[in-house]
Write a protein that holds these residues in place. Structure first.
Motif, PDB file in Angstrom:
ATOM      1  N   UNK A 155       1.788  48.083   7.315  1.00  0.00           N
ATOM      2  CA  UNK A 155       0.445  48.001   6.726  1.00  0.00           C
ATOM      3  C   UNK A 155      -0.354  46.901   7.401  1.00  0.00           C
ATOM      4  N   UNK A 156       0.277  45.753   7.622  1.00  0.00           N
ATOM      5  CA  UNK A 156      -0.408  44.635   8.272  1.00  0.00           C
ATOM      6  C   UNK A 156      -0.846  45.007   9.681  1.00  0.00           C
ATOM      7  N   UNK A 157      -0.012  45.755  10.383  1.00  0.00           N
ATOM      8  CA  UNK A 157      -0.346  46.133  11.759  1.00  0.00           C
ATOM      9  C   UNK A 157      -1.447  47.184  11.804  1.00  0.00           C
ATOM     10  N   UNK A 158      -1.355  48.193  10.925  1.00  0.00           N
ATOM     11  CA  UNK A 158      -2.347  49.273  10.925  1.00  0.00           C
ATOM     12  C   UNK A 158      -3.750  48.739  10.670  1.00  0.00           C
ATOM     13  N   UNK A 159      -3.862  47.761   9.794  1.00  0.00           N
ATOM     14  CA  UNK A 159      -5.177  47.216   9.446  1.00  0.00           C
ATOM     15  C   UNK A 159      -5.551  45.989  10.278  1.00  0.00           C
ATOM     16  N   UNK A 195       6.988  45.226  -5.170  1.00  0.00           N
ATOM     17  CA  UNK A 195       6.883  45.482  -3.735  1.00  0.00           C
ATOM     18  C   UNK A 195       5.659  46.350  -3.425  1.00  0.00           C
ATOM     19  N   UNK A 196       5.403  47.348  -4.267  1.00  0.00           N
ATOM     20  CA  UNK A 196       4.224  48.202  -4.082  1.00  0.00           C
ATOM     21  C   UNK A 196       2.946  47.379  -4.240  1.00  0.00           C
ATOM     22  N   UNK A 197       2.936  46.450  -5.192  1.00  0.00           N
ATOM     23  CA  UNK A 197       1.765  45.590  -5.377  1.00  0.00           C
ATOM     24  C   UNK A 197       1.579  44.691  -4.158  1.00  0.00           C
ATOM     25  N   UNK A 198       2.667  44.181  -3.601  1.00  0.00           N
ATOM     26  CA  UNK A 198       2.578  43.361  -2.386  1.00  0.00           C
ATOM     27  C   UNK A 198       1.949  44.159  -1.246  1.00  0.00           C
ATOM     28  N   UNK A 199       2.343  45.413  -1.103  1.00  0.00           N
ATOM     29  CA  UNK A 199       1.752  46.268  -0.071  1.00  0.00           C
ATOM     30  C   UNK A 199       0.263  46.467  -0.342  1.00  0.00           C
ATOM     31  N   UNK A 200      -0.088  46.667  -1.624  1.00  0.00           N
ATOM     32  CA  UNK A 200      -1.482  46.927  -1.980  1.00  0.00           C
ATOM     33  C   UNK A 200      -2.384  45.736  -1.674  1.00  0.00           C
ATOM     34  N   UNK A 201      -1.887  44.514  -1.890  1.00  0.00           N
ATOM     35  CA  UNK A 201      -2.735  43.328  -1.690  1.00  0.00           C
ATOM     36  C   UNK A 201      -2.572  42.725  -0.299  1.00  0.00           C
ATOM     37  N   UNK A 258       5.372  37.055  13.222  1.00  0.00           N
ATOM     38  CA  UNK A 258       4.364  36.574  12.279  1.00  0.00           C
ATOM     39  C   UNK A 258       4.172  37.575  11.141  1.00  0.00           C
ATOM     40  N   UNK A 259       4.229  38.875  11.464  1.00  0.00           N
ATOM     41  CA  UNK A 259       4.081  39.897  10.437  1.00  0.00           C
ATOM     42  C   UNK A 259       5.251  39.840   9.457  1.00  0.00           C
ATOM     43  N   UNK A 260       6.442  39.598   9.976  1.00  0.00           N
ATOM     44  CA  UNK A 260       7.607  39.489   9.092  1.00  0.00           C
ATOM     45  C   UNK A 260       7.459  38.272   8.174  1.00  0.00           C
ATOM     46  N   UNK A 261       6.980  37.178   8.734  1.00  0.00           N
ATOM     47  CA  UNK A 261       6.785  35.977   7.928  1.00  0.00           C
ATOM     48  C   UNK A 261       5.744  36.229   6.832  1.00  0.00           C
ATOM     49  N   UNK A 262       4.664  36.926   7.191  1.00  0.00           N
ATOM     50  CA  UNK A 262       3.626  37.243   6.215  1.00  0.00           C
ATOM     51  C   UNK A 262       4.149  38.202   5.150  1.00  0.00           C
ATOM     52  N   UNK A 263       4.997  39.155   5.535  1.00  0.00           N
ATOM     53  CA  UNK A 263       5.579  40.090   4.572  1.00  0.00           C
ATOM     54  C   UNK A 263       6.395  39.338   3.528  1.00  0.00           C
ATOM     55  N   UNK A 264       7.186  38.365   3.960  1.00  0.00           N
ATOM     56  CA  UNK A 264       7.976  37.580   3.017  1.00  0.00           C
ATOM     57  C   UNK A 264       7.077  36.737   2.125  1.00  0.00           C
ATOM     58  N   UNK A 265       5.966  36.214   2.669  1.00  0.00           N
ATOM     59  CA  UNK A 265       5.019  35.448   1.850  1.00  0.00           C
ATOM     60  C   UNK A 265       4.415  36.339   0.761  1.00  0.00           C
ATOM     61  N   UNK A 266       4.079  37.570   1.128  1.00  0.00           N
ATOM     62  CA  UNK A 266       3.492  38.493   0.162  1.00  0.00           C
ATOM     63  C   UNK A 266       4.484  38.840  -0.942  1.00  0.00           C
ATOM     64  N   UNK A 267       5.733  39.051  -0.591  1.00  0.00           N
ATOM     65  CA  UNK A 267       6.751  39.340  -1.605  1.00  0.00           C
ATOM     66  C   UNK A 267       6.938  38.145  -2.534  1.00  0.00           C
ATOM     67  N   UNK A 268       6.884  36.953  -1.987  1.00  0.00           N
ATOM     68  CA  UNK A 268       6.958  35.763  -2.838  1.00  0.00           C
ATOM     69  C   UNK A 268       5.740  35.627  -3.719  1.00  0.00           C
ATOM     70  N   UNK A 269       4.582  36.012  -3.201  1.00  0.00           N
ATOM     71  CA  UNK A 269       3.337  35.885  -3.939  1.00  0.00           C
ATOM     72  C   UNK A 269       3.338  36.748  -5.191  1.00  0.00           C
ATOM     73  N   UNK A 270       4.038  37.883  -5.152  1.00  0.00           N
ATOM     74  CA  UNK A 270       4.064  38.767  -6.317  1.00  0.00           C
ATOM     75  C   UNK A 270       5.273  38.499  -7.210  1.00  0.00           C
ATOM     76  N   UNK A 271       5.888  37.330  -7.041  1.00  0.00           N
ATOM     77  CA  UNK A 271       6.912  36.893  -7.976  1.00  0.00           C
ATOM     78  C   UNK A 271       8.316  37.374  -7.686  1.00  0.00           C
TER      79      UNK A 271
END
Length: 346
Positions: A131-135, A179-185, A143-156
């Motif tokens: 998702x990060x790459x497509x947009x 996880x779906x919410x992390x993808x959405x945001x 960096x995308x992997x690091x951001x993915x882990x940040x997003x998962x942490x952000x949603x608790x």
């Protein structure tokens, strides 16, 4: 749930002002085998930054179809009419190539079934980085992997690295929904559309997901359009409520006011039919009759055949949603004979 990884909402100047989602006279018609089945009939509302609108109603009222029509997810299977504007840009009629940038980037969907929304053959982290790459948010793999882990942490999610390396079937229902919410945001959308996001979850996890969505709304300034049939969810999440019946909005207003002092006869009947501690067993009230079948709406007000307040004119005249002072609106000439503001709450 820790909030330390949540970024603060940007001010209006950095997000282009209020950036409202404006839906005007939206109609959705399906045409299977030459038949015309109108499901959404002239829905209008405005959703500004940081606001919440709950679409509340029974199954078949057109709530989910309204939400998905905004994102034009039905393709050629549906004919859409009216207007859907994001930041003043008309979305209806945009080529699919341009819509792909809007979906996920400006408007994102949290579906009812997280299991069906996730690819069962790919790890959660890979689905996030795609998702990060497509947009164009982050194309560098590390960096995308690091951001993915940040997003998962952000949603608790307490162990983002493990979850990023997991397949969907290895996670609980609540974790899959997070996880779906992390993808959405992931791309910081201005509008989140949540389609019955807590239906398949137990009560405790439901409360956690609602708390998470409220926190994202407050901290990121994201507007939320939530579809629900659950009056309790609508009351807990707050914001505004738009009550839908037979493909139309029949009442709109602040959640607390709509749920404690309903104006439209359908809303009153819906709330009167709820169980409560002061209602003896076996004495629940119900709305007499049945909702009209999809596409088989009667002339006039669709609720008139079931309405104890109906007048003869209600069976021939379809009332518009009119403001009735303050932030309230109702589509009923009996309770709202003279409305100062057509189309939405004042």
């Amino acid at each position: 749930m820790s909030t330390s990884t949540l970024p603060q909402a940007e001010d209006d100047t950095t997000r282009g002002g209020l950036a409202p989602l404006e839906v005007t006279d939206l109609t959705t018609t399906f045409v299977p085998k030459g038949r015309r089945i109108e499901v959404v009939r002239g829905v209008s509302f405005t959703l500004r930054r940081g606001e919440t609108l709950m679409l509340l109603g029974e199954s078949g009222s057109g709530k989910s179809v309204t939400a998905r029509s905004i994102m034009q997810l039905y393709g050629s299977a549906a004919q859409l009419g009216g207007s859907v504007r994001m930041n003043g840009q008309e979305l209806l009629g945009l080529p699919e190539s341009r819509l792909r940038g809007v979906r996920g980037g400006q408007i994102a969907l949290i579906p009812q079934d997280p299991t069906g929304a996730l690819d069962p053959l790919r790890r959660i982290g890979a689905q996030l980085t795609e998702v990060l790459a497509v947009h164009g948010v982050e194309r560098v793999r590390r960096a995308a992997r690091r951001r993915a882990e940040e997003l998962l942490g952000m949603v608790g999610i307490p162990d983002p690295k493990r979850v990023a390396d997991s397949y969907p079937h290895e996670l609980s229902g609540g974790m899959r929904q997070r996880a779906v919410i992390a993808i959405a945001v992931a791309c910081d959308p201005q509008v989140l559309i949540a389609d019955e996001p807590t239906t398949a979850l137990d009560v405790t996890v439901q409360a956690q997901i609602l708390e998470l969505l409220a926190e994202l709304r407050e901290r990121l300034g994201t507007a939320v359009l939530m579809v629900t049939h659950d009056v309790g969810v609508a009351g807990d999440f707050g914001g505004r409520i738009g009550v839908m019946y037979a493909g139309r909005l029949v009442e709109e207003g602040p959640a607390g006011e709509v749920l404690t002092n309903p104006r439209h006869p359908y809303t009153r009947g819906l709330l009167d039919s709820l169980p409560g501690p002061d209602i003896p067993r076996g004495t629940l009230r119900s709305i007499e009759g049945s909702p009209p079948g999809v596409g088989a709406f009667p002339a006039g007000c669709a609720f008139a055949p079931r309405c104890p307040m109906a007048r003869p004119s209600c069976h021939s005249e379809d009332p518009p949603l009119l403001g009735m002072g303050g932030d309230r609106a109702a589509a009923c000439p009996v309770v709202n004979p003279v409305g100062p503001t057509p189309g939405k709450a004042a």
